[in-house]
Design a protein around this motif. Sequence first.
Motif, PDB file in Angstrom:
ATOM      1  N   ALA A   1       0.790  -1.044  -0.146  1.00 19.86           N
ATOM      2  CA  ALA A   1       0.008   0.152  -0.075  1.00 19.86           C
ATOM      3  C   ALA A   1       0.704   1.277  -0.076  1.00 19.86           C
ATOM      4  O   ALA A   1       1.831   1.059   0.498  1.00 19.86           O
ATOM      5  CB  ALA A   1      -0.863   0.158   1.202  1.00 19.86           C
ATOM      6  N   HIS A   2       0.422   2.068  -0.758  1.00 18.23           N
ATOM      7  CA  HIS A   2       1.352   3.410  -0.952  1.00 18.23           C
ATOM      8  C   HIS A   2       0.751   4.727  -0.032  1.00 18.23           C
ATOM      9  O   HIS A   2      -0.370   4.865  -0.256  1.00 18.23           O
ATOM     10  CB  HIS A   2       1.299   3.791  -2.306  1.00 18.23           C
ATOM     11  N   THR A   3       1.575   4.753   1.128  1.00 20.36           N
ATOM     12  CA  THR A   3       0.678   5.573   2.107  1.00 20.36           C
ATOM     13  C   THR A   3       1.581   6.719   2.568  1.00 20.36           C
ATOM     14  O   THR A   3       1.427   7.436   3.514  1.00 20.36           O
ATOM     15  CB  THR A   3       0.932   4.796   3.492  1.00 20.36           C
TER      16      THR A   3
ATOM     17  N   LEU B   1      -0.103  10.122   4.194  1.00 25.42           N
ATOM     18  CA  LEU B   1      -1.515   9.924   4.563  1.00 25.42           C
ATOM     19  C   LEU B   1      -1.289   9.373   6.290  1.00 25.42           C
ATOM     20  O   LEU B   1      -0.584   8.382   6.620  1.00 25.42           O
ATOM     21  CB  LEU B   1      -1.916   8.548   3.797  1.00 25.42           C
TER      22      LEU B   1
ATOM     23  N   TYR C   1      -6.036   7.356   4.629  1.00 21.91           N
ATOM     24  CA  TYR C   1      -5.737   5.932   3.967  1.00 21.91           C
ATOM     25  C   TYR C   1      -7.153   5.238   3.917  1.00 21.91           C
ATOM     26  O   TYR C   1      -7.383   4.618   3.052  1.00 21.91           O
ATOM     27  CB  TYR C   1      -4.809   5.074   4.897  1.00 21.91           C
TER      28      TYR C   1
ATOM     29  N   ARG D   1     -10.182   2.971   1.002  1.00 18.71           N
ATOM     30  CA  ARG D   1     -10.297   1.549   0.941  1.00 18.71           C
ATOM     31  C   ARG D   1     -11.787   1.358   0.434  1.00 18.71           C
ATOM     32  O   ARG D   1     -12.673   2.560   0.288  1.00 18.71           O
ATOM     33  CB  ARG D   1     -10.126   1.076   2.609  1.00 18.71           C
TER      34      ARG D   1
ATOM     35  N   PHE E   1      -3.258  -0.689  11.513  1.00 21.82           N
ATOM     36  CA  PHE E   1      -2.870   0.260  10.613  1.00 21.82           C
ATOM     37  C   PHE E   1      -3.437   1.776  10.963  1.00 21.82           C
ATOM     38  O   PHE E   1      -2.356   2.577  10.665  1.00 21.82           O
ATOM     39  CB  PHE E   1      -4.107   0.063   9.357  1.00 21.82           C
TER      40      PHE E   1
ATOM     41  N   LEU F   1       0.095   4.179  11.242  1.00 17.71           N
ATOM     42  CA  LEU F   1      -0.105   5.287   9.963  1.00 17.71           C
ATOM     43  C   LEU F   1      -0.183   6.611  10.850  1.00 17.71           C
ATOM     44  O   LEU F   1       0.509   7.743  10.426  1.00 17.71           O
ATOM     45  CB  LEU F   1      -1.501   5.123   9.190  1.00 17.71           C
TER      46      LEU F   1
ATOM     47  N   ARG G   1       4.028   6.929  10.241  1.00 15.81           N
ATOM     48  CA  ARG G   1       3.932   7.856   9.150  1.00 15.81           C
ATOM     49  C   ARG G   1       4.806   6.905   8.053  1.00 15.81           C
ATOM     50  O   ARG G   1       5.498   7.871   7.307  1.00 15.81           O
ATOM     51  CB  ARG G   1       3.976   9.137   9.192  1.00 15.81           C
TER      52      ARG G   1
ATOM     53  N   ASP H   1       5.767   5.487   4.367  1.00 14.71           N
ATOM     54  CA  ASP H   1       5.585   5.755   3.055  1.00 14.71           C
ATOM     55  C   ASP H   1       4.802   4.686   2.129  1.00 14.71           C
ATOM     56  O   ASP H   1       4.236   4.493   1.259  1.00 14.71           O
ATOM     57  CB  ASP H   1       6.796   6.283   2.086  1.00 14.71           C
TER      58      ASP H   1
ATOM     59  N   ASP I   1      -2.944  -1.511  -2.191  1.00 17.14           N
ATOM     60  CA  ASP I   1      -3.056  -0.915  -3.540  1.00 17.14           C
ATOM     61  C   ASP I   1      -2.552  -1.568  -4.676  1.00 17.14           C
ATOM     62  O   ASP I   1      -2.992  -1.490  -5.752  1.00 17.14           O
ATOM     63  CB  ASP I   1      -2.352   0.510  -3.482  1.00 17.14           C
TER      64      ASP I   1
END
Length: 352
Positions: free
Chosen positions: A160-162, A165, A170, A174, A287, A291, A295, A297, A314
């Motif tokens: 997942a590209h975060t 976010l 995030y 979803r 999560f 996140l 934090r 990436d 993702d």
Amino acid sequence: MTANFPRIEAETDARILDSLQSVALDAGGALDRRIQPGLYDRLDWLDLTRSQLWPDTPLAIAAVRQGSDALWLPIRDDGHRHGRALASWYTLAFAPLFTPHTGPDTRAELLGEAARRLRKRFATINLWPLEPADAAALQRAFAANGWLARDQFEAAHWVAHTQGLDFDAYWERRASKLRNTVRRRAKKSAVETRVHDRFDAQAWSAYEAIYAASWKPAEGSMAFLRALAEQESAAGTLRLGLAWREGRPVAAQFWTVENGTATIHKLAHLESEREHSPGTLLSEAMFRHVLDHDRPDLISYGNGNEPYKAEWMDERRVRHRLQLFNLRSLTGLSRAATKAWRSALAKRPLFR
């Protein structure tokens, strides 16, 4: 007028090392945590893999040096002139190990020298699980130096590209199916979640009990996982999540977070608790914690193509397996021919 000085080529030194202690001396800190950003590219990871999983298997580690640039390719010797990556089911990405800032041309030269040196030891080698770029680089180097290299799919790998976010941002991305499932389950099931950022013996005992009673097969080495958890706790990267219902642990997850990447290594829940979805609720808590506090990436969901991973991730990536056959060895030629024959036979129709 500009003087033209002759280019001085650095001498290449290639050896086969038989211990990680020798690698440590040769590397001089180049494979330590402070230098290598990736967990699987470090000497402490190889030490755990060796000591906990393959303590009695001989090692044959190709070590190649050219000036200040160096490569180590860790191989375990399975006997009968066959080598395998010093990796395991816990290794999510195996790769050649380079000193920092080694350029692509020099990397190719070092890999080529490793391929030549390993011809003297092995007839066949299997390397996995490889990132596509690493598989391609290894395939080119070995194919150019007397090996037949067969590349094949090994496993799916979800991410997942975060970057930038927090959890709310995030979560908004979803699918509504997942968000609605979590909302319904949270209302219906009274599950308490806790995330440990440091190793806790009681929490780890709960993790082991959950795994032993889960739907998953017996773990290959719980001692390896515990040693890894203790190691990563000391480094500040451990995130161990537990879900409790009615006073007993029912789900567990083992993550690490470091250098902008969060990795989900292992998870399990009690099969008897499936109707309460403790694993899903714990995932939401994990999560959220990672996140909002770390934090990252990128979040990696490990290797495997289980359908539930797509709901949280993702992008589906892949890992490769490289089968190498030494064409200057009768054994290597024989095994390559047998492999080709079996492959052709498998594709041949049973009836014509």
